[in-house]
Design an enzyme around this catalytic site. Sequence first.
Site, PDB file in Angstrom:
ATOM      1  N   TYR A 148       0.838  -1.211   0.000  1.00 22.89           N
ATOM      2  CA  TYR A 148       0.000   0.000   0.000  1.00 22.89           C
ATOM      3  C   TYR A 148       0.867   1.253   0.000  1.00 22.89           C
ATOM      4  O   TYR A 148       0.716   2.123  -0.864  1.00 22.89           O
ATOM      5  CB  TYR A 148      -0.901  -0.041   1.232  1.00 22.89           C
ATOM      6  CG  TYR A 148      -1.896   1.095   1.341  1.00 22.89           C
ATOM      7  CD1 TYR A 148      -3.026   1.138   0.524  1.00 22.89           C
ATOM      8  CD2 TYR A 148      -1.724   2.100   2.288  1.00 22.89           C
ATOM      9  CE1 TYR A 148      -3.954   2.172   0.651  1.00 22.89           C
ATOM     10  CE2 TYR A 148      -2.652   3.126   2.422  1.00 22.89           C
ATOM     11  CZ  TYR A 148      -3.763   3.158   1.602  1.00 22.89           C
ATOM     12  OH  TYR A 148      -4.683   4.187   1.736  1.00 22.89           O
ATOM     13  N   ASP A 149       1.807   1.315   0.960  1.00 24.19           N
ATOM     14  CA  ASP A 149       2.607   2.536   1.121  1.00 24.19           C
ATOM     15  C   ASP A 149       3.439   2.829  -0.134  1.00 24.19           C
ATOM     16  O   ASP A 149       3.445   3.944  -0.653  1.00 24.19           O
ATOM     17  CB  ASP A 149       3.576   2.400   2.309  1.00 24.19           C
ATOM     18  CG  ASP A 149       2.869   2.177   3.632  1.00 24.19           C
ATOM     19  OD1 ASP A 149       1.646   1.952   3.627  1.00 24.19           O
ATOM     20  OD2 ASP A 149       3.542   2.208   4.677  1.00 24.19           O
ATOM     21  N   LYS A 152       1.324   3.598  -3.245  1.00 22.12           N
ATOM     22  CA  LYS A 152       0.841   4.982  -3.247  1.00 22.12           C
ATOM     23  C   LYS A 152       1.983   5.963  -3.525  1.00 22.12           C
ATOM     24  O   LYS A 152       1.780   7.004  -4.145  1.00 22.12           O
ATOM     25  CB  LYS A 152       0.192   5.301  -1.901  1.00 22.12           C
ATOM     26  CG  LYS A 152      -1.148   4.606  -1.674  1.00 22.12           C
ATOM     27  CD  LYS A 152      -2.247   5.276  -2.487  1.00 22.12           C
ATOM     28  CE  LYS A 152      -3.610   4.717  -2.113  1.00 22.12           C
ATOM     29  NZ  LYS A 152      -4.710   5.373  -2.835  1.00 22.12           N
ATOM     30  N   VAL A 191     -11.920   2.732  13.714  1.00 20.68           N
ATOM     31  CA  VAL A 191     -13.189   3.361  14.108  1.00 20.68           C
ATOM     32  C   VAL A 191     -14.347   2.379  13.919  1.00 20.68           C
ATOM     33  O   VAL A 191     -15.179   2.191  14.823  1.00 20.68           O
ATOM     34  CB  VAL A 191     -13.428   4.674  13.332  1.00 20.68           C
ATOM     35  CG1 VAL A 191     -14.805   5.231  13.650  1.00 20.68           C
ATOM     36  CG2 VAL A 191     -12.358   5.706  13.683  1.00 20.68           C
ATOM     37  N   GLY A 210      -1.912   0.787  22.963  1.00 20.55           N
ATOM     38  CA  GLY A 210      -2.914   1.807  22.632  1.00 20.55           C
ATOM     39  C   GLY A 210      -2.386   3.218  22.775  1.00 20.55           C
ATOM     40  O   GLY A 210      -3.150   4.186  22.767  1.00 20.55           O
ATOM     41  N   ARG A 214      -3.362   8.692  16.301  1.00 26.25           N
ATOM     42  CA  ARG A 214      -3.900   8.992  14.972  1.00 26.25           C
ATOM     43  C   ARG A 214      -4.707  10.291  15.105  1.00 26.25           C
ATOM     44  O   ARG A 214      -5.062  10.700  16.203  1.00 26.25           O
ATOM     45  CB  ARG A 214      -4.833   7.877  14.469  1.00 26.25           C
ATOM     46  CG  ARG A 214      -4.164   6.533  14.183  1.00 26.25           C
ATOM     47  CD  ARG A 214      -3.194   6.585  13.023  1.00 26.25           C
ATOM     48  NE  ARG A 214      -2.684   5.252  12.690  1.00 26.25           N
ATOM     49  CZ  ARG A 214      -1.613   4.689  13.258  1.00 26.25           C
ATOM     50  NH1 ARG A 214      -0.948   5.326  14.208  1.00 26.25           N
ATOM     51  NH2 ARG A 214      -1.212   3.480  12.885  1.00 26.25           N
ATOM     52  N   PRO A 277       2.421   2.569  12.455  1.00 25.85           N
ATOM     53  CA  PRO A 277       3.018   3.869  12.801  1.00 25.85           C
ATOM     54  C   PRO A 277       2.719   4.283  14.249  1.00 25.85           C
ATOM     55  O   PRO A 277       1.608   4.091  14.738  1.00 25.85           O
ATOM     56  CB  PRO A 277       2.365   4.839  11.813  1.00 25.85           C
ATOM     57  CG  PRO A 277       1.958   3.982  10.658  1.00 25.85           C
ATOM     58  CD  PRO A 277       1.567   2.658  11.261  1.00 25.85           C
TER      59      PRO A 277
HETATM   60  P1  NAD Z   1     -12.717   1.750   0.311  1.00 27.87           P
HETATM   61  O1  NAD Z   1     -12.047   0.428   0.383  1.00 27.87           O
HETATM   62  O2  NAD Z   1     -14.044   1.913   0.963  1.00 27.87           O
HETATM   63  O3  NAD Z   1     -12.869   2.227  -1.191  1.00 27.87           O
HETATM   64  C1  NAD Z   1     -12.006   1.849  -2.217  1.00 27.87           C
HETATM   65  C2  NAD Z   1     -12.849   1.534  -3.429  1.00 27.87           C
HETATM   66  O4  NAD Z   1     -11.984   1.174  -4.532  1.00 27.87           O
HETATM   67  C3  NAD Z   1     -13.789   0.361  -3.212  1.00 27.87           C
HETATM   68  O5  NAD Z   1     -15.080   0.680  -3.668  1.00 27.87           O
HETATM   69  C4  NAD Z   1     -13.156  -0.757  -4.033  1.00 27.87           C
HETATM   70  O6  NAD Z   1     -14.093  -1.724  -4.465  1.00 27.87           O
HETATM   71  C5  NAD Z   1     -12.521   0.023  -5.150  1.00 27.87           C
HETATM   72  N1  NAD Z   1     -11.412  -0.677  -5.817  1.00 27.87           N
HETATM   73  C6  NAD Z   1     -10.390  -1.343  -5.231  1.00 27.87           C
HETATM   74  N2  NAD Z   1      -9.573  -1.846  -6.166  1.00 27.87           N
HETATM   75  C7  NAD Z   1     -10.104  -1.491  -7.370  1.00 27.87           C
HETATM   76  C8  NAD Z   1      -9.725  -1.727  -8.713  1.00 27.87           C
HETATM   77  N3  NAD Z   1      -8.628  -2.432  -9.020  1.00 27.87           N
HETATM   78  N4  NAD Z   1     -10.504  -1.221  -9.704  1.00 27.87           N
HETATM   79  C9  NAD Z   1     -11.631  -0.517  -9.406  1.00 27.87           C
HETATM   80  N5  NAD Z   1     -12.036  -0.274  -8.158  1.00 27.87           N
HETATM   81  C10 NAD Z   1     -11.278  -0.750  -7.150  1.00 27.87           C
HETATM   82  O7  NAD Z   1     -11.669   2.812   0.902  1.00 27.87           O
HETATM   83  P2  NAD Z   1     -11.824   4.367   1.150  1.00 27.87           P
HETATM   84  O8  NAD Z   1     -11.580   4.601   2.583  1.00 27.87           O
HETATM   85  O9  NAD Z   1     -13.066   4.873   0.534  1.00 27.87           O
HETATM   86  O10 NAD Z   1     -10.559   4.921   0.364  1.00 27.87           O
HETATM   87  C11 NAD Z   1     -10.681   5.550  -0.904  1.00 27.87           C
HETATM   88  C12 NAD Z   1      -9.315   6.068  -1.337  1.00 27.87           C
HETATM   89  O11 NAD Z   1      -8.825   7.009  -0.374  1.00 27.87           O
HETATM   90  C13 NAD Z   1      -8.264   4.971  -1.456  1.00 27.87           C
HETATM   91  O12 NAD Z   1      -7.461   5.242  -2.570  1.00 27.87           O
HETATM   92  C14 NAD Z   1      -7.459   5.123  -0.192  1.00 27.87           C
HETATM   93  O13 NAD Z   1      -6.131   4.699  -0.358  1.00 27.87           O
HETATM   94  C15 NAD Z   1      -7.539   6.615   0.063  1.00 27.87           C
HETATM   95  N6  NAD Z   1      -7.368   6.907   1.492  1.00 27.87           N
HETATM   96  C16 NAD Z   1      -8.353   6.676   2.392  1.00 27.87           C
HETATM   97  C17 NAD Z   1      -8.146   6.926   3.728  1.00 27.87           C
HETATM   98  C18 NAD Z   1      -9.210   6.715   4.764  1.00 27.87           C
HETATM   99  O14 NAD Z   1      -8.954   6.918   5.970  1.00 27.87           O
HETATM  100  N7  NAD Z   1     -10.431   6.348   4.424  1.00 27.87           N
HETATM  101  C19 NAD Z   1      -6.908   7.416   4.165  1.00 27.87           C
HETATM  102  C20 NAD Z   1      -5.897   7.623   3.209  1.00 27.87           C
HETATM  103  C21 NAD Z   1      -6.150   7.384   1.876  1.00 27.87           C
HETATM  104  N1  UDP Z   2      -6.210  -0.632  15.839  1.00 27.52           N
HETATM  105  C1  UDP Z   2      -6.569  -1.132  17.083  1.00 27.52           C
HETATM  106  N2  UDP Z   2      -7.609  -1.991  17.138  1.00 27.52           N
HETATM  107  C2  UDP Z   2      -8.336  -2.352  16.050  1.00 27.52           C
HETATM  108  C3  UDP Z   2      -7.977  -1.819  14.785  1.00 27.52           C
HETATM  109  C4  UDP Z   2      -6.900  -0.969  14.718  1.00 27.52           C
HETATM  110  O1  UDP Z   2      -5.950  -0.835  18.091  1.00 27.52           O
HETATM  111  O2  UDP Z   2      -9.297  -3.134  16.209  1.00 27.52           O
HETATM  112  C5  UDP Z   2      -5.088   0.333  15.764  1.00 27.52           C
HETATM  113  C6  UDP Z   2      -4.026   0.020  14.714  1.00 27.52           C
HETATM  114  O3  UDP Z   2      -3.056  -0.863  15.237  1.00 27.52           O
HETATM  115  C7  UDP Z   2      -3.481   1.409  14.427  1.00 27.52           C
HETATM  116  C8  UDP Z   2      -4.690   2.322  14.613  1.00 27.52           C
HETATM  117  O4  UDP Z   2      -5.628   1.579  15.385  1.00 27.52           O
HETATM  118  O5  UDP Z   2      -2.504   1.743  15.371  1.00 27.52           O
HETATM  119  C9  UDP Z   2      -5.345   2.744  13.296  1.00 27.52           C
HETATM  120  O6  UDP Z   2      -5.594   1.574  12.550  1.00 27.52           O
HETATM  121  P1  UDP Z   2      -6.350   1.600  11.149  1.00 27.52           P
HETATM  122  O7  UDP Z   2      -6.251   0.220  10.596  1.00 27.52           O
HETATM  123  O8  UDP Z   2      -7.690   2.175  11.313  1.00 27.52           O
HETATM  124  O9  UDP Z   2      -5.530   2.641  10.263  1.00 27.52           O
HETATM  125  P2  UDP Z   2      -3.970   2.878   9.977  1.00 27.52           P
HETATM  126  O10 UDP Z   2      -3.137   1.963  10.816  1.00 27.52           O
HETATM  127  O11 UDP Z   2      -3.819   2.611   8.527  1.00 27.52           O
HETATM  128  O12 UDP Z   2      -3.774   4.282  10.358  1.00 27.52           O
END
Ligand code: NAD
Ligand code: UDP
Length: 324
Positions: A148-149, A152, A191, A210, A214, A277
Site C-alpha cells: 500500500y505505502d 501509493k 473506528v 494503545g 492517529r 506507525p
Molecule cells: P474503500 O475500500 O471503501 O474504497 C475503495 C474503493 O476502490 C472500493 O469501492 C473498491 O471496491 C474500489 N477498488 C479497489 N480496487 C479497485 C480496482 N482495481 N478497480 C476498481 N475499483 C477498485 O476505501 P476508502 O476509505 O473509501 O478509500 C478511498 C481512497 O482514499 C483509497 O485510494 C485510499 O487509499 C484513500 N485513502 C483513504 C483513507 C481513509 O482513511 N479512508 C486514508 C488515506 C487514503
Molecule cells: N487498531 C486497534 N484496534 C483495532 C484496529 C486498529 O488498536 O481493532 C489500531 C491500529 O493498530 C493502528 C490504529 O488503530 O494503530 C489505526 O488503525 P487503522 O487500521 O484504522 O488505520 P492505519 O493503521 O492505517 O492508520
Amino acid sequence: MSIVSKRVLVTGGAGFLGSHLCERLLSAGHDVLCVDNYFTGRRSNVAHLLDNPRFEIMRHDVTFPLYVEVDEIYNLACPASPVHYQHDPVQTTKTSVHGAINMLGLAKRLRAKILQASTSEVYGDPVVHPQTESYWGNVNPIGYRSCYDEGKRCAETLFFDYHRQHNLRIKVARIFNTYGPRMHPQDGRVVSNFIMQALAGEPITIYGEGNQTRSFCYVDDLISGLIGLMETGDDITGPMNIGNPVEMTIKELAEAVIDLTGSRSKLVHEPLPSDDPVQRRPDIGFARSTIGWEPKVALRDGLKRTIAYFTRLREDLAKVEAAQ
Ligand code: NAD
Ligand code: UDP
C-alpha cells in the site's frame, strides 16, 4: 452563481469515500461516472444515487485501460484498510501503480484534470511530527504495509512525472485517517471495529498498548478538502495534506466510543501489527492557506453520526436474519 456542469469520473466510487464524493458532486450539478470493481465497495453505498439521471455506474478494474469521455478524474480506487490491502498485496500494488498509469493515460488523452487519493501512509512511521508535505517519510519497502505505502508513493511519482513530462494538470491529496457512515463494518479499521464491538457488547481490541496516535477526520470535511483541491488553479499540484490535526491515542478513541455508545465492553489488548506507525498528525497549513480548508466536525459529533449509521446497519441486518 451559475454552475458549470462537468462530467466527472470517480474511480472507487462505490467505496466509503467515493460514495460520499459522488453524492457531493451530483448535488453540485455535475454528471458523475462511478467506476468500481466492488473489491471493498458495495452497490448499496450508491443505491440511493441510481435513480439520478446524472449518475452512471460501471463495473471495471482500474488495472485495465478505461476508455470514457470526462472532464475531471478523481482516482480513489484502492482498498484502504490494512486487512483488505494485505489480503492480496500484489493486486494492491497493481491497483495503485497500474491504476495510476491507466487513469493518467486517460487524463492525458482527454487533457482532463486528475486528482490522486494519496495517503498519510507515504510518511510511513514518521520521525517528523506533525507531518508536513515536505517530509519524505520513513517507509519500510519490504514489509506487510509496503504494498500500500510504496504503491501509493509510486503513484505520486507517476503523477508528478506526467505533470512534468506531459504538462498534465494534477492534484495529489494526502488523506489522513478518515471515518464516517458507509465505512465497511468488517474492514478492520479502528473506528469501525471499535463501534461495531461496542454496539455488540464485545471486547474492544486495542492493538499494543494503545499509546500510538492517529488524527481522525470526519468524511464530510474530507470531501470538502478534496473538492477544494480539485478546484484550485493549474499551478497548484499538491501534495496537500487533508486531515484533522486533532491527535489522540487509540486508547482515548476506545474510551470515547465506549462513552458515546454507553457500552459495557471491556478493553482487551492484542498484538500490535508490524510497522504500525507510532504517531500521525497532519500539518494542514498548506490546505489552510491555499484553499482556506480546515475540518469543521468535532470528533464526538462525527462519532455520534457514525454510531447512528452502524446502529441502523445492525438493525437492518437483524431484520434480514429474522426474516430467513
Ligand atoms: P474503500 O475500500 O471503501 O474504497 C475503495 C474503493 O476502490 C472500493 O469501492 C473498491 O471496491 C474500489 N477498488 C479497489 N480496487 C479497485 C480496482 N482495481 N478497480 C476498481 N475499483 C477498485 O476505501 P476508502 O476509505 O473509501 O478509500 C478511498 C481512497 O482514499 C483509497 O485510494 C485510499 O487509499 C484513500 N485513502 C483513504 C483513507 C481513509 O482513511 N479512508 C486514508 C488515506 C487514503
Ligand atoms: N487498531 C486497534 N484496534 C483495532 C484496529 C486498529 O488498536 O481493532 C489500531 C491500529 O493498530 C493502528 C490504529 O488503530 O494503530 C489505526 O488503525 P487503522 O487500521 O484504522 O488505520 P492505519 O493503521 O492505517 O492508520
